[in-house]
Design an enzyme around this catalytic site. Structure first.
Site, PDB file in Angstrom:
ATOM      1  N   HIS A  52     -81.298 -33.657 -58.506  1.00  0.00           N
ATOM      2  CA  HIS A  52     -80.678 -34.826 -58.046  1.00  0.00           C
ATOM      3  C   HIS A  52     -79.888 -35.591 -59.011  1.00  0.00           C
ATOM      4  O   HIS A  52     -78.682 -36.057 -58.686  1.00  0.00           O
ATOM      5  CB  HIS A  52     -81.938 -35.926 -57.676  1.00  0.00           C
ATOM      6  CG  HIS A  52     -81.588 -37.022 -57.080  1.00  0.00           C
ATOM      7  ND1 HIS A  52     -80.954 -36.983 -55.696  1.00  0.00           N
ATOM      8  CD2 HIS A  52     -81.758 -38.291 -57.395  1.00  0.00           C
ATOM      9  CE1 HIS A  52     -80.907 -38.313 -55.471  1.00  0.00           C
ATOM     10  NE2 HIS A  52     -81.143 -39.211 -56.302  1.00  0.00           N
ATOM     11  N   TYR A  72     -85.208 -49.565 -49.464  1.00  0.00           N
ATOM     12  CA  TYR A  72     -85.530 -48.582 -48.523  1.00  0.00           C
ATOM     13  C   TYR A  72     -86.169 -49.305 -47.421  1.00  0.00           C
ATOM     14  O   TYR A  72     -86.188 -48.785 -46.067  1.00  0.00           O
ATOM     15  CB  TYR A  72     -86.685 -47.729 -49.062  1.00  0.00           C
ATOM     16  CG  TYR A  72     -86.138 -46.710 -50.203  1.00  0.00           C
ATOM     17  CD1 TYR A  72     -85.547 -45.574 -49.650  1.00  0.00           C
ATOM     18  CD2 TYR A  72     -85.975 -46.720 -51.365  1.00  0.00           C
ATOM     19  CE1 TYR A  72     -84.871 -44.536 -50.679  1.00  0.00           C
ATOM     20  CE2 TYR A  72     -85.374 -46.096 -52.240  1.00  0.00           C
ATOM     21  CZ  TYR A  72     -84.793 -44.925 -51.946  1.00  0.00           C
ATOM     22  OH  TYR A  72     -84.418 -44.033 -52.670  1.00  0.00           O
ATOM     23  N   ASP A  96     -76.635 -41.451 -55.594  1.00  0.00           N
ATOM     24  CA  ASP A  96     -77.710 -41.893 -54.796  1.00  0.00           C
ATOM     25  C   ASP A  96     -77.521 -42.977 -54.019  1.00  0.00           C
ATOM     26  O   ASP A  96     -76.751 -43.312 -53.081  1.00  0.00           O
ATOM     27  CB  ASP A  96     -79.182 -42.010 -55.783  1.00  0.00           C
ATOM     28  CG  ASP A  96     -80.227 -42.307 -54.928  1.00  0.00           C
ATOM     29  OD1 ASP A  96     -80.824 -41.197 -54.569  1.00  0.00           O
ATOM     30  OD2 ASP A  96     -80.919 -43.356 -55.105  1.00  0.00           O
TER      31      ASP A  96
END
Length: 312
Positions: free
Chosen positions: A273, A215, A110
């Site tokens: 994920h 982010y 990730d």
């Protein structure tokens, strides 16, 4: 069974701190041999590698899994700019210096995978081999973000740009959003004991804010993502991808042959994920086999760049 496995893991590792690039990074370390650095993603911490650490130690590696800046026991610098890619890569370079190494074997999942891609491009002399789990190459991710399919999957990136609300929602209901993300894994949902580790890791002051700043920084500083800045990754690369990832399209898994000429890609149709959790034994086997081939790599004389005889 899992409780016993975690006790055995804690007996084989030690916790430490590295003062690098202006932050104090917590890490766990175990084993002896070539250095393997494992980088976690969001919302996570070193614990995500709990199943791979013993396998890599047994295979003859010195394994280090840090908490990235902003996470768990590592420093949480203020300001969105503190979480730019250049800072995250500098942290990794500092860790390598801290452990007295020149080149390492690197794996990331990730956000840790995103950092690993950029690190391999910006510090190619540091990376012997690279493994990336459920994180497309930055160029492929940019291409994906131009499609409606990936934009729908990436809705949370835009939600995280809002001030304060994402942090409040992540904490609400005893971290119910965090619990929901982890419980969504299809093969083997996280146990309540495992979830408690995550809740504890994110209870600390500014942890949620810092994690979300990753982010915000990637959107506030788009110049770091320009296609013209993408460099060729000459090191051998292994990509492992859980195809049931609700956030990332499996079609993005394979990087461009122009930018990553020496790559092997493996898909796991039943994994989501957290492929290192859903396919724990398989991921451990793939990593140990892939890193074990590093001794066979040949380098062009005088360049330090791997020859492409391992290309698949």
């Amino acid at each position: 069974m899992k409780v016993q496995a975690e006790r055995e893991l804690e007996a084989r590792i030690k916790h430490g701190y590295a003062d690098v690039n202006g932050v104090l990074l917590h890490y766990v370390e175990g084993g002896e041999g070539p250095l393997v650095l494992l980088l976690h993603g969001f919302p996570d911490f070193w614990y995500t590698w709990r199943n791979q650490i013993p396998a890599l130690i047994d295979a003859g590696y010195r394994v280090v899994a840090p908490d990235l800046r902003g996470y768990n026991e590592s420093s949480k610098p203020s300001g969105i700019s503190s979480y730019r890619i250049e800072e995250l890569c500098a942290d990794v370079d500092g860790l390598i210096e801290h452990f007295g190494e020149e080149k390492i074997l690197l794996a990331g999942h990730d956000w840790g995978g995103n950092v690993s891609w950029f690190f391999a491009m910006r510090y190619p002399h540091r990376v012997r081999r690279l493994a990336v789990l459920n994180m497309p190459h930055p160029q492929r991710m940019l291409e994906g973000m131009r499609t409606l399919r990936q934009l729908r999957k990436s809705w949370y990136i835009f939600f995280f740009q809002l001030p304060n609300l994402p942090e409040w929602m992540m904490r609400a209901g005893g971290f119910s959003m965090l619990r929901g993300l982890l419980r969504s894994e299809p093969n083997e949902p996280f146990t309540e004991e495992e979830l408690q580790h995550y809740v504890k890791a994110f209870e600390g002051p500014r942890t949620i804010e810092s994690a979300i700043h990753y982010y915000r920084a990637i959107m506030r500083y788009p110049s770091e993502l320009k296609k013209s800045d993408m460099q060729i990754v000459m090191a051998p690369v292994l990509v492992l991808f859980g195809d049931r990832d609700p956030h990332l399209s499996k079609e993005l898994a394979r990087p461009s042959a122009e930018l990553v000429p020496n790559v092997e890609v493996h898909h796991y149709p039943q994994a989501a994920h957290w492929v290192q959790h859903d396919e724990a034994e398989e991921v451990s086997r793939r990593l140990t086999d892939f890193f074990g081939k590093a001794a066979e790599d040949s380098y062009a004389p005088g360049t330090g760049e791997p020859l492409l005889h391992n290309q698949l």
